[in-house]
Motif scaffolding. Structure first.
Motif, mmCIF file in Angstrom:
data_model
loop_
_atom_site.group_PDB
_atom_site.id
_atom_site.type_symbol
_atom_site.label_atom_id
_atom_site.label_comp_id
_atom_site.label_asym_id
_atom_site.label_seq_id
_atom_site.Cartn_x
_atom_site.Cartn_y
_atom_site.Cartn_z
ATOM 1 N N PHE A 149 40.900 49.651 33.270
ATOM 2 C CA PHE A 149 40.366 50.797 34.011
ATOM 3 C C PHE A 149 39.763 50.336 35.330
ATOM 4 N N TYR A 150 39.814 51.203 36.323
ATOM 5 C CA TYR A 150 39.001 51.028 37.524
ATOM 6 C C TYR A 150 37.758 51.885 37.317
ATOM 7 N N GLU A 151 36.629 51.448 37.865
ATOM 8 C CA GLU A 151 35.433 52.280 37.741
ATOM 9 C C GLU A 151 34.530 52.082 38.951
ATOM 10 N N SER A 152 33.786 53.143 39.271
ATOM 11 C CA SER A 152 32.902 53.099 40.444
ATOM 12 C C SER A 152 31.502 52.665 40.011
ATOM 13 N N PRO A 153 30.702 52.166 40.956
ATOM 14 C CA PRO A 153 29.340 51.732 40.598
ATOM 15 C C PRO A 153 28.480 52.879 40.055
ATOM 16 N N ILE A 157 34.217 42.791 32.053
ATOM 17 C CA ILE A 157 33.920 43.495 33.306
ATOM 18 C C ILE A 157 34.189 42.517 34.451
ATOM 19 N N CYS A 158 35.073 42.897 35.370
ATOM 20 C CA CYS A 158 35.328 42.074 36.555
ATOM 21 C C CYS A 158 34.722 42.808 37.739
ATOM 22 N N ARG A 159 33.756 42.177 38.372
ATOM 23 C CA ARG A 159 33.016 42.841 39.443
ATOM 24 C C ARG A 159 33.183 42.072 40.744
ATOM 25 N N GLU A 160 33.442 42.790 41.837
ATOM 26 C CA GLU A 160 33.488 42.182 43.169
ATOM 27 C C GLU A 160 34.439 40.978 43.253
ATOM 28 N N LEU A 161 35.626 41.129 42.693
ATOM 29 C CA LEU A 161 36.579 40.012 42.687
ATOM 30 C C LEU A 161 36.886 39.543 44.107
ATOM 31 N N THR A 162 36.959 38.268 44.262
ATOM 32 C CA THR A 162 37.244 37.551 45.526
ATOM 33 C C THR A 162 36.123 37.680 46.559
ATOM 34 N N LYS A 163 34.999 38.298 46.167
ATOM 35 C CA LYS A 163 33.892 38.458 47.125
ATOM 36 C C LYS A 163 32.731 37.538 46.749
ATOM 37 N N LEU A 164 31.700 37.586 47.566
ATOM 38 C CA LEU A 164 30.548 36.696 47.393
ATOM 39 C C LEU A 164 29.914 36.810 46.003
ATOM 40 N N TRP A 165 29.751 38.039 45.510
ATOM 41 C CA TRP A 165 29.064 38.250 44.232
ATOM 42 C C TRP A 165 30.048 38.481 43.088
ATOM 43 N N GLU A 166 31.164 37.784 43.150
ATOM 44 C CA GLU A 166 32.159 37.913 42.083
ATOM 45 C C GLU A 166 31.548 37.576 40.727
ATOM 46 N N GLU A 173 32.357 46.781 43.162
ATOM 47 C CA GLU A 173 33.597 47.382 42.643
ATOM 48 C C GLU A 173 33.935 46.751 41.290
ATOM 49 N N PHE A 174 34.481 47.567 40.407
ATOM 50 C CA PHE A 174 34.674 47.107 39.026
ATOM 51 C C PHE A 174 36.075 47.360 38.483
ATOM 52 N N VAL A 175 36.537 46.374 37.706
ATOM 53 C CA VAL A 175 37.680 46.590 36.819
ATOM 54 C C VAL A 175 37.149 46.315 35.412
ATOM 55 N N VAL A 176 37.434 47.227 34.499
ATOM 56 C CA VAL A 176 36.997 47.035 33.108
ATOM 57 C C VAL A 176 38.245 46.874 32.238
ATOM 58 N N LEU A 177 38.239 45.820 31.438
ATOM 59 C CA LEU A 177 39.362 45.585 30.524
ATOM 60 C C LEU A 177 38.840 45.657 29.095
ATOM 61 N N VAL A 178 39.556 46.359 28.250
ATOM 62 C CA VAL A 178 39.145 46.497 26.849
ATOM 63 C C VAL A 178 40.298 46.012 25.980
ATOM 64 N N SER A 179 39.991 45.134 25.023
ATOM 65 C CA SER A 179 41.093 44.629 24.203
ATOM 66 C C SER A 179 41.640 45.775 23.350
ATOM 67 N N GLY A 180 42.903 45.692 23.027
ATOM 68 C CA GLY A 180 43.560 46.762 22.277
ATOM 69 C C GLY A 180 43.000 46.876 20.865
ATOM 70 N N ALA A 181 43.315 47.986 20.189
ATOM 71 C CA ALA A 181 42.853 48.167 18.809
ATOM 72 C C ALA A 181 43.442 47.053 17.954
ATOM 73 N N PRO A 182 42.607 46.417 17.123
ATOM 74 C CA PRO A 182 43.116 45.326 16.292
ATOM 75 C C PRO A 182 44.204 45.820 15.347
ATOM 76 N N LEU A 194 43.209 40.999 35.326
ATOM 77 C CA LEU A 194 43.936 40.613 34.112
ATOM 78 C C LEU A 194 44.173 39.105 34.065
ATOM 79 N N SER A 195 44.362 38.522 35.241
ATOM 80 C CA SER A 195 44.676 37.092 35.287
ATOM 81 C C SER A 195 43.488 36.206 34.928
ATOM 82 N N VAL A 196 42.280 36.753 34.977
ATOM 83 C CA VAL A 196 41.105 35.909 34.654
ATOM 84 C C VAL A 196 40.333 36.396 33.423
#
Ligand code: SAM
Length: 296
Positions: A168-172, A194-203, A227-236, A129-131
């Motif tokens: 959401f959290y989601e698996s590969p 889509i935030c993938r592999e946060l803080t890791k080499l392939w972020e 590893e994935f976090v998916v963020l979706v903006s709210g309904a307009p 969320l912070s990025v």
């Protein structure tokens, strides 16, 4: 700055300790200190956590504990705590209890008057969320969506009108099909990240419409790894108010023929709005109608 951490002695308590979500340097000094000083560390996977402890020079004894642990393991931890000893709870990564074990232990410890203390730190949800650059003043954390497509779509449908940022959290294994379902339910143009592999080499932090993110996932196998976090903006807001207007119109028509409770229940089924909200609205509208009749 408050230097409580340096002077703080570890007391008898259950410490809920956040550990890194990838980069081992993210273990805080306070977490390291608590993990080194407690009598026991309850860990989801002792082999996995053993590597973190070894890397950080922590030699405290590990005890296996997860949500499917037999009850006697939980009872054992509670009895250790009630004897006045200290236990740290960690999960494989990030903050315990956030889509991770610990809820039952924390709840019972609190019920028994055992102090439960947070040692906050990494969490994939807040890191994402912070990025992400999506609205962060109000958001809804949904954890992992259902694994099967039919249930997943239904779940997304229940969130279609949610105006807060969805996380959401989601698996590969499911990231691609899950994004496809999001695209179908929330609309191809809805903004997401889509935030993938946060803080890791392939972020990677990839943003765009749900349609463009589906294309991004499909175009390279590597984009679906990790590893994935998916963020979706709210309904307009406009979509929200159009739906609201539709729900109110439906309710008004039904109220002409049906009692309040029935009208609200049927309007909820027809529009997907919450029954309680519609019931409240129906009461208000009927009240206003009665007042008007009285004054005519
Ligand atoms: N308790 C953890 C926390 O505080 O974030 C979450 C545990 S949950 C079992 C694991 C899920 O978190 C992963 O499947 C992924 O969705 C998300 N996750 C964990 N680490 C991540 C990372 N480094 N980058 C992106 N997502 C991550």
């Amino acid at each position: 700055m408050h230097s409580e951490a340096q002077s703080e002695a570890v007391q008898a308590a259950l410490y809920v300790v956040a550990t890194p979500i990838g980069n081992l340097e993210d273990l805080s000094d306070r977490a390291r200190k608590v993990l080194s000083s407690v009598d026991l560390i309850a860990a989801e996977d002792t082999r996995h956590s053993g590597r973190l402890l070894q890397h950080s020079g922590i030699r405290t004894r590990l005890y296996s504990y997860h949500d499917h642990s037999q009850q006697d393991r939980e009872e054992r931890l509670l009895s250790i705590l009630s004897e006045g000893r200290s236990v740290a709870l960690i999960s494989d990564a990030g903050t315990p209890l956030i889509s991770d074990p610990g809820y039952s232990l924390v709840r019972k410890a609190r019920q028994q008057g055992i102090p439960v203390r947070p040692i906050p730190g990494p969490c994939a949800l807040t890191a994402a969320l912070s990025v992400a650059g999506l609205a962060s003043d109000r958001f809804v954390f949904e954890g992992f969506p259902p694994a099967k497509s039919q249930a997943r779509r239904k779940h997304f449908e229940s969130l279609q009108q949610e105006s807060r940022t969805l996380i959401f959290y989601e698996s590969p294994h499911r990231i691609e099909s899950s994004l496809q379902d999001m695209q179908e339910v929330f609309g191809a143009g809805r903004e997401a990240v889509i935030c993938r592999e946060l803080t890791k080499l392939w972020e990677a932090v990839e943003s765009g419409s749900l349609q463009s993110l589906c294309t991004w996932l499909a175009q390279d196998d590597n984009n679906r790894r990790g590893e994935f976090v998916v963020l979706v903006s709210g309904a307009p807001a406009t979509e929200q108010s159009a739906l609201e207007a539709q729900a109110i119109r439906t309710l008004d028509v039904l109220l002409e023929e049906l009692p309040v409770k029935k009208a609200a229940a049927l309007a909820a089924r027809l529009t997907g709005w919450r029954k309680n909200a519609l019931y409240q609205l129906a009461l208000e509208r009927q009240d206003a109608h009665n007042k008007q009749e009285g004054s005519d």
